[in-house]
Design an enzyme around this catalytic site. Structure first.
Site, PDB file in Angstrom:
ATOM      1  N   HIS A  66      -2.585  -2.454  -1.994  1.00  0.00           N
ATOM      2  CA  HIS A  66      -1.334  -3.224  -1.923  1.00  0.00           C
ATOM      3  C   HIS A  66      -1.394  -4.307  -0.846  1.00  0.00           C
ATOM      4  O   HIS A  66      -0.631  -5.277  -0.895  1.00  0.00           O
ATOM      5  CB  HIS A  66      -0.125  -2.297  -1.745  1.00  0.00           C
ATOM      6  CG  HIS A  66       0.074  -1.717  -0.385  1.00  0.00           C
ATOM      7  ND1 HIS A  66      -0.316  -0.438  -0.045  1.00  0.00           N
ATOM      8  CD2 HIS A  66       0.661  -2.225   0.731  1.00  0.00           C
ATOM      9  CE1 HIS A  66       0.027  -0.190   1.208  1.00  0.00           C
ATOM     10  NE2 HIS A  66       0.615  -1.263   1.704  1.00  0.00           N
ATOM     11  N   ASP A  91      -5.270   3.805  -3.157  1.00  0.00           N
ATOM     12  CA  ASP A  91      -4.740   2.548  -2.610  1.00  0.00           C
ATOM     13  C   ASP A  91      -5.765   1.896  -1.675  1.00  0.00           C
ATOM     14  O   ASP A  91      -5.643   1.950  -0.451  1.00  0.00           O
ATOM     15  CB  ASP A  91      -3.430   2.831  -1.867  1.00  0.00           C
ATOM     16  CG  ASP A  91      -2.619   1.573  -1.609  1.00  0.00           C
ATOM     17  OD1 ASP A  91      -3.169   0.471  -1.778  1.00  0.00           O
ATOM     18  OD2 ASP A  91      -1.444   1.695  -1.228  1.00  0.00           O
ATOM     19  N   SER A 113      -0.402  -0.227   7.109  1.00  0.00           N
ATOM     20  CA  SER A 113      -1.047  -0.119   5.801  1.00  0.00           C
ATOM     21  C   SER A 113      -2.480  -0.635   5.891  1.00  0.00           C
ATOM     22  O   SER A 113      -2.715  -1.740   6.363  1.00  0.00           O
ATOM     23  CB  SER A 113      -0.280  -0.934   4.765  1.00  0.00           C
ATOM     24  OG  SER A 113       0.971  -0.359   4.490  1.00  0.00           O
TER      25      SER A 113
END
Length: 715
Positions: free
Chosen positions: A86, A222, A650
């Site tokens: 992402h 991810d 992230s």
């Protein structure tokens, strides 16, 4: 300054050990003094110098900020960088087309020449940091207005930046901490030639979609891979075929040992923003006024976009990144409302502030701190309805391409029209690039629906505070917002690339001034930024009051918080691999990991969130996991740790006690959604991709063994 440091150390000396087990986002330069001993007890085997060193290679040299909003890490001697799927989403979408849909189908460069360069992508290496609190704060005093104080501080910041930028080689950022009570500068080096190496299919990289976002158990791969390039001497350089892979000062070795409950886990990264020091009434304002408006406004944009995205793959690619960003914060803000309400966080803060107010109004403290709580609470009482209004307006400005773009681009086109012929020549190329870039992600039918929906929602729900004059006029005329939005967009120069490019050939200032979208956009932005004299006065007292509140809480030792809020500067957090209570939805023996078996059980053919490709299912059925299976036989996917992270983390590396990569942080759990405001040591979890799953996908699923071969793997 010395007094502050001593009180800080005293707090640490007498704080209960549990405070340090998980909570805190810590400066690397303070690790030796504040955290190292505690980390060693938990399983760290590195010295503080091996984590952060100015003169020698250390862990910090492998950690980069990725494109300004995420974290990534160097994992090979040839510049290979690992981050979340992402985090790479924008770049992957940009490089995709309906014919070559890398976002949907994945991409794996078979060699260096096949790696793909997005238009704009950079990584930022951290070089060093230092404390300049004494230098800056010695120049200001409490008799100054906030504006005077800010001007003096900004002037000194400019000097510090110039002194440390190496003649333009480095980017220097001076940041405020503890609400303006401390200042540090950070030196960075940016590399702009960053290329896509590999990304899994969206069915892996975004498995679970919005349904599983912020949820556990989770089964999401991810991750994505990029490579950093430099000139022949290892220096930053613009994209060139002559550039070579960067040789980083340090890259992370990768452990295949796997994780067990209570294993030490350390995360380095760039957490974006926390508000652990936020006053009680600020939390209350968010829960009851700001966040509900944010949630409703975001959902409006998402619903309007999705109607068009579901009909056309090209439109889906155009809006994929924007939709994902809005959806992420939509669920986040609703989770914040639920968590902060459930745990009565504002009430807990009020109890601390009541004690602070009593301390502040003692004779010795009254002059400095006596009005702090009064001024803070007065500001929030004044701005509650404005906060609701501003969030409805903000979601319109973010959700609609015609919320902000016409005003900002229109101002530049007006300047172009006013400029002399020779000046226009210099401006034109940049404007052409801006115009063409804007229309790459613009689908007019969707934009008509988004603008109409947002105008209607704003007009109906933001009435507690005065509406923007242009919208107020539409309301008084009983205007149909769908007709208005469609007509305004059809008539506007800003809805057509061809019209804008034609304008550059025959510029006309009046054409911009009379454009319907320019007038609307300019009015919305002006209204959003407008402040009454009453608000300015209250804000002045609030800014001073908040700074003094934090200073007073530290001085009085009434706050349990020992670290500054996150603000996109490099931090370290440490904790352990730690399970949540047993969950029947998870097939794992201990609820701290998930497996490929669980992922396959979630598979729903044709479902955009839970579909899986047959080759991955085949690998599962054959149990063809290569060297990446756990010693118990299962193929791990995700695992939990109790590290203290937030947005911006992230893509952060999860490291074991030896500094070896064991996972990749990518999410938090919904139960601890209040974590940006208050840390719950029982509920807070970080959801990580197990590095073994990453390597399994690269080698066994994608067949990209050449990537595995350049890694440093510890078995």
């Amino acid at each position: 300054m010395k007094k502050i440091i001593l009180s800080f150390v005293a707090l640490i000396a007498f704080a209960p050990a549990t405070v340090f087990a998980n909570e805190g986002m810590w400066f690397l330069m303070h690790i030796q003094r504040l955290n190292h001993r505690d980390m060693q007890k938990m399983g760290l085997q590195l010295t503080a110098e091996e984590i952060y060193s100015i003169n020698n290679s250390s862990l910090k040299d492998a950690i980069v900020q990725f494109n300004g909003g995420c974290t990534a890490e160097m994992i090979s001697k040839d510049g290979l960088v690992l981050t979340n799927h992402h985090c790479g989403y924008d770049a992957i979408a940009e490089l995709s087309s309906p014919e070559s849909n890398y976002l949907r189908d994945g991409f794996w460069a078979q060699n260096r020449k096949a790696e793909l360069k997005p238009k704009s992508l950079y990584v930022r290496f951290f070089v060093r940091m230092d404390d300049v609190s004494k230098r800056i704060l010695s120049l200001v005093n409490d008799k100054m207005t906030e504006a005077e104080r800010e001007a003096i501080i900004n002037k000194e910041i400019s000097k510090i930046q110039k002194e440390n930028d190496g003649g333009g080689k480095y980017t220097v950022s001076v940041r405020s901490f503890f609400q303006g009570n401390e200042y540090y500068y950070f030196v960075y080096e940016d590399y702009k030639d960053v290329r896509l190496v590999g990304t899994p299919t969206e069915s892996i990289g975004k498995f679970g979609g919005d349904t599983d976002n912020w949820e556990w158990p989770r089964h999401t791969g991810d991750f994505s891979l990029f490579r950093v390039y430099a000139d022949a001497n290892g220096n930053p350089a613009e994209y060139s075929e002559n550039n070579v892979p960067l040789k980083p000062k340090h890259h992370l070795p990768i452990s295949l040992k796997g994780v067990q409950e209570n294993d030490f886990a350390m995360i380095l990264g760039y957490p974006g923003r926390t508000n652990r020091w936020m006053p009680a009434e600020g939390i209350e304002q968010n829960v009851k006024f700001a966040y509900p408006a944010w949630v409703e406004g975001s959902k409006m944009s998402m619903d309007k976009m999705k109607t068009h995205m579901d009909k056309d793959d090209a439109v889906r690619l155009q809006y994929a990144s924007k939709y994902a960003q809005i959806a992420n914060y939509w669920k986040n803000r609703q989770g914040m409302i639920d968590a902060l309400s459930k745990f009565k966080t504002a009430d807990s803060k009020r109890k601390v502030e009541k004690k602070f107010d009593a301390w502040a109004n003692k004779k010795a403290n009254k002059e400095q701190y006596g009005n702090v709580i009064k001024d803070i609470n007065a500001y929030y009482a004044l701005t509650n309805e404005k906060a609701k209004h501003d969030n409805y307006l903000m979601t319109m400005l973010r959700g609609s391409a015609f919320g902000v773009m016409p005003a900002r681009m229109g101002n530049q086109l007006t300047n172009y029209a006013k400029a002399q012929a020779n000046e226009r020549t210099q401006m034109k190329a940049r404007l052409v690039e801006m115009i063409e870039g804007t229309f790459e992600s613009l689908y007019i039918p969707a934009e008509k629906d988004v603008l109409a929906g947002q105008l209607g929602l704003y007009a109906a729900k933001a009435k507690g505070y005065m509406l923007a004059p242009s919208v107020e006029a539409l309301v008084k005329d009983n205007t149909n917002f769908e007709s208005y939005a469609a007509n305004a967009i059809d008539l506007s120069i800003f809805s057509s690339k061809e019209r804008l490019l034609a304008f550059l050939e025959l510029p006309n200032e009046e054409l911009i001034k009379n454009d319907p979208l320019y007038k609307l956009s300019s009015d919305l932005l002006d209204h959003y930024n407008k402040k009454s004299d009453e608000l300015k006065a209250a804000e002045e007292k609030y800014q001073a009051g908040f700074r003094k509140l934090v200073a007073g809480l530290r001085e009085s030792k009434l706050s349990p918080i020992l670290y500054p809020d996150a603000n996109s500067t490099l931090r370290l957090t440490y904790g352990k691999v730690r399970a949540l209570p047993v969950d029947k939805r998870n097939d794992a023996k201990i609820n701290n990991y998930t497996t490929l078996e669980g992922m396959v059980k979630k598979h729903k053919a044709g479902d955009p969130e839970f579909d899986l490709s047959q080759p991955l299912i085949d690998l599962y059925n054959k149990k063809d996991f290569g060297q990446y299976a756990d010693k118990a036989g299962y193929m791990p996917v995700n695992f939990l740790s109790d590290n203290d992270i937030t947005g911006g983390n992230s893509g952060s590396p999860v490291l074991n006690g030896k500094g070896e990569l064991i996972g990749l942080a990518f999410d938090g759990n919904i139960e601890a959604m209040a974590g940006d405001v208050i840390f719950d040591k029982n509920l807070q979890r970080t959801i990580n991709v197990d590095i073994r799953f990453v390597l399994f996908i690269i080698e066994k699923y994608a067949g990209a063994k050449h990537i595995i071969d350049e890694l440093t793997i510890v078995k």
